[in-house]
Design an enzyme around this catalytic site. Structure first.
Site, PDB file in Angstrom:
ATOM      1  N   ARG A 125     -23.851  27.686   8.409  1.00 50.41           N
ATOM      2  CA  ARG A 125     -23.395  28.074   7.075  1.00 50.41           C
ATOM      3  C   ARG A 125     -22.077  27.377   6.748  1.00 50.41           C
ATOM      4  O   ARG A 125     -21.285  27.074   7.642  1.00 50.41           O
ATOM      5  CB  ARG A 125     -23.192  29.592   6.988  1.00 50.41           C
ATOM      6  N   GLU A 168     -21.661  45.419   7.848  1.00 51.88           N
ATOM      7  CA  GLU A 168     -22.973  44.838   8.156  1.00 51.88           C
ATOM      8  C   GLU A 168     -24.101  45.632   7.511  1.00 51.88           C
ATOM      9  O   GLU A 168     -24.142  46.865   7.589  1.00 51.88           O
ATOM     10  CB  GLU A 168     -23.187  44.809   9.673  1.00 51.88           C
ATOM     11  N   ARG A 204     -20.738  31.285   3.616  1.00 52.70           N
ATOM     12  CA  ARG A 204     -20.061  32.444   4.200  1.00 52.70           C
ATOM     13  C   ARG A 204     -18.660  32.491   3.609  1.00 52.70           C
ATOM     14  O   ARG A 204     -17.908  31.526   3.699  1.00 52.70           O
ATOM     15  CB  ARG A 204     -19.992  32.292   5.721  1.00 52.70           C
TER      16      ARG A 204
END
Length: 232
Positions: A157, A117, A109
């Site tokens: 992540r 999004e 990330r």
């Protein structure tokens, strides 16, 4: 007459010397084993390949240990997958993206930024989400990058600074900077935000994009990704 006291002293002295010699021998052996083990561990860590983010130890994250590899997938404007290439695999060609690639790649990330999004789980995509994904792909997809892990998020992540080189390796680029500069992401201000000591610089880059109305800042009724996520 034989001096028994002198004999006893001599035996005691020899005994002490024998103990000292054994102590010295054991100390040298322990030192050798320690050095050898340390070198072996160092080489193991140098050549070890991280399959996924779960393989990266917390100590490496806290130390912000640089990890190099190829980007083989870009999921959206702030998420990608890296195939780690440690020193021993530095000159290996980029692997093909195969089914199940999530089992042998690190999910990363981008630190400090929040991109529009994309559509998932039945939720509509935000405006410019496809463009943001494409911008990130243009920067890093199928290229060698360096990631500096800063933390792990709630999804496992690796939150990291991602850099790459262009113009034959002469210029180093920061992917988060470029996403903000082009207005294809906003500064992430949520929980566990990581700025790698660059928060003021990142704020200036975002303000410049706002003034120029680049990307999301030129949209009417613009909704930040963080607002969109709260609404959905």
């Amino acid at each position: 007459m034989r001096n028994s006291g002198s004999t006893d002293d001599s035996a005691t002295t020899k005994s002490h010397i024998g103990i000292f010699d054994r102590f010295q021998l054991y100390s040298q052996a322990a030192l050798y084993i320690g050095i050898t083990s340390g070198v072996a561990l160092g080489l193991y860590l140098m050549f070890r390949r991280y399959q996924t983010s779960a393989d990266i130890p917390e100590s490496a994250v806290k130390a912000h240990k640089k990890i190099r590899g190829f980007v083989i997938d870009v999921a959206d404007g702030d998420t990608l997958r890296v195939y780690h290439t440690p020193l021993i695999k530095w000159f290996d060609p980029m692997p093909e993206k195969k089914r199940g690639f999530s089992k042998y790649t690190i999910q990363v990330r981008l630190s400090a930024v929040d991109a529009p999004e994309v559509s998932h789980f039945g939720k509509p995509a935000q405006p410019l989400s496809a463009e943001a994904k494409q911008l990130l792909a243009n920067q890093v997809l199928n290229k060698r990058v360096t990631i500096v892990p800063l933390a792990k998020d709630q999804y496992g992540r690796v939150v990291a600074t991602v850099t790459y080189r262009k113009f034959w390796g002469l210029i180093k680029q920061n992917a988060s900077h470029e996403m903000l500069r082009q207005g294809m992401a906003s500064l992430y201000t949520g929980g566990n935000a990581q700025y790698d000591g660059e928060k003021q610089l990142l704020e200036r880059i975002q303000e410049d994009a706002k003034r120029a109305k680049r990307g999301i800042w030129g949209l009417k009724n613009m909704e930040l990704p963080s607002e969109y996520k709260r609404r959905h």
